[in-house]
Design a protein around this motif. Structure first.
Motif, PDB file in Angstrom:
ATOM      1  N   ARG A   1       0.821  -1.213   0.000  1.00  0.00           N
ATOM      2  CA  ARG A   1       0.000   0.000   0.000  1.00  0.00           C
ATOM      3  C   ARG A   1       0.851   1.256   0.000  1.00  0.00           C
ATOM      4  O   ARG A   1       0.502   2.251  -0.642  1.00  0.00           O
TER       5      ARG A   1
ATOM      6  N   ASN B   1      -1.862  -2.998   6.583  1.00  0.00           N
ATOM      7  CA  ASN B   1      -2.841  -3.966   6.102  1.00  0.00           C
ATOM      8  C   ASN B   1      -4.090  -3.886   6.969  1.00  0.00           C
ATOM      9  O   ASN B   1      -4.129  -3.167   7.972  1.00  0.00           O
ATOM     10  N   ASP B   2      -5.115  -4.595   6.580  1.00  0.00           N
ATOM     11  CA  ASP B   2      -6.398  -4.491   7.273  1.00  0.00           C
ATOM     12  C   ASP B   2      -6.305  -4.901   8.746  1.00  0.00           C
ATOM     13  O   ASP B   2      -6.959  -4.308   9.602  1.00  0.00           O
TER      14      ASP B   2
ATOM     15  N   TYR C   1      -4.779  -2.076  10.619  1.00  0.00           N
ATOM     16  CA  TYR C   1      -5.751  -0.980  10.734  1.00  0.00           C
ATOM     17  C   TYR C   1      -6.720  -1.238  11.878  1.00  0.00           C
ATOM     18  O   TYR C   1      -7.097  -0.314  12.597  1.00  0.00           O
ATOM     19  N   GLU C   2      -7.146  -2.483  12.044  1.00  0.00           N
ATOM     20  CA  GLU C   2      -8.064  -2.806  13.144  1.00  0.00           C
ATOM     21  C   GLU C   2      -7.401  -2.548  14.484  1.00  0.00           C
ATOM     22  O   GLU C   2      -8.046  -2.099  15.425  1.00  0.00           O
TER      23      GLU C   2
ATOM     24  N   GLY D   1      -6.345   2.128   1.314  1.00  0.00           N
ATOM     25  CA  GLY D   1      -7.176   0.928   1.347  1.00  0.00           C
ATOM     26  C   GLY D   1      -8.639   1.270   1.510  1.00  0.00           C
ATOM     27  O   GLY D   1      -9.004   2.403   1.827  1.00  0.00           O
ATOM     28  N   GLN D   2      -9.462   0.269   1.291  1.00  0.00           N
ATOM     29  CA  GLN D   2     -10.899   0.454   1.456  1.00  0.00           C
ATOM     30  C   GLN D   2     -11.238   0.428   2.945  1.00  0.00           C
ATOM     31  O   GLN D   2     -10.625  -0.302   3.713  1.00  0.00           O
TER      32      GLN D   2
ATOM     33  N   GLY E   1     -13.926  -0.651   4.628  1.00  0.00           N
ATOM     34  CA  GLY E   1     -14.582  -1.830   5.177  1.00  0.00           C
ATOM     35  C   GLY E   1     -15.552  -1.483   6.286  1.00  0.00           C
ATOM     36  O   GLY E   1     -16.091  -0.371   6.354  1.00  0.00           O
TER      37      GLY E   1
ATOM     38  N   HIS F   1      -7.947   3.998  -2.633  1.00  0.00           N
ATOM     39  CA  HIS F   1      -7.917   2.581  -3.003  1.00  0.00           C
ATOM     40  C   HIS F   1      -8.256   2.433  -4.473  1.00  0.00           C
ATOM     41  O   HIS F   1      -8.678   3.397  -5.130  1.00  0.00           O
TER      42      HIS F   1
END
Length: 123
Positions: A15, A59-60, A63-64, A86-87, A89, A105
């Protein structure tokens, strides 16, 4: 634009590279960083960078874990705009509430995004 890269290179590399190329297409310089593991270090590096806009790259999963804290700290540190690579979500509303202004994204209107960043950066 300062890149607040989160986690090891394997977590942010794809990314961060994509964002660097996207911003370069708009003539916008990026200031890279090593991967941060906490929001305090990311915020400190942003302040030291002299940038006015930040883009969070990871990465996702990262991010969390860190996305909201990093976005909030970057806004508090004076970022005119906080971007996220990124998206969004399912976490979109929480990330926006924490300070993310734009998600970059695949599939976005690149011209509109770059024009918006030009306005924010006053270029």
């Amino acid at each position: 634009v300062f890149l607040a890269n989160l986690g090891p290179l394997a977590d942010h590399g794809a990314r961060a590279t994509w964002i660097t190329n996207l911003l370069a297409a708009g003539g916008i310089e990026v200031i890279g960083s090593d991967g941060f593991t906490n929001s305090t270090d990311a915020g400190q590096a942003f302040c030291e960078s002299g940038a006015s806009v930040d883009c969070i790259c990871g990465n996702d999963v990262v991010y969390e874990e860190l996305g909201e804290a990093v976005a909030s700290l970057l806004k508090t540190a004076g970022a005119k705009s906080v971007l996220l690579a990124g998206q969004p979500g399912e976490g979109e509303s929480a990330l926006r509430a924490a300070g993310v202004d734009m998600f970059l994204h695949m599939g976005i209107d690149v011209v509109a995004a770059l024009q918006g960043l030009h306005e924010t950066l006053e270029i």
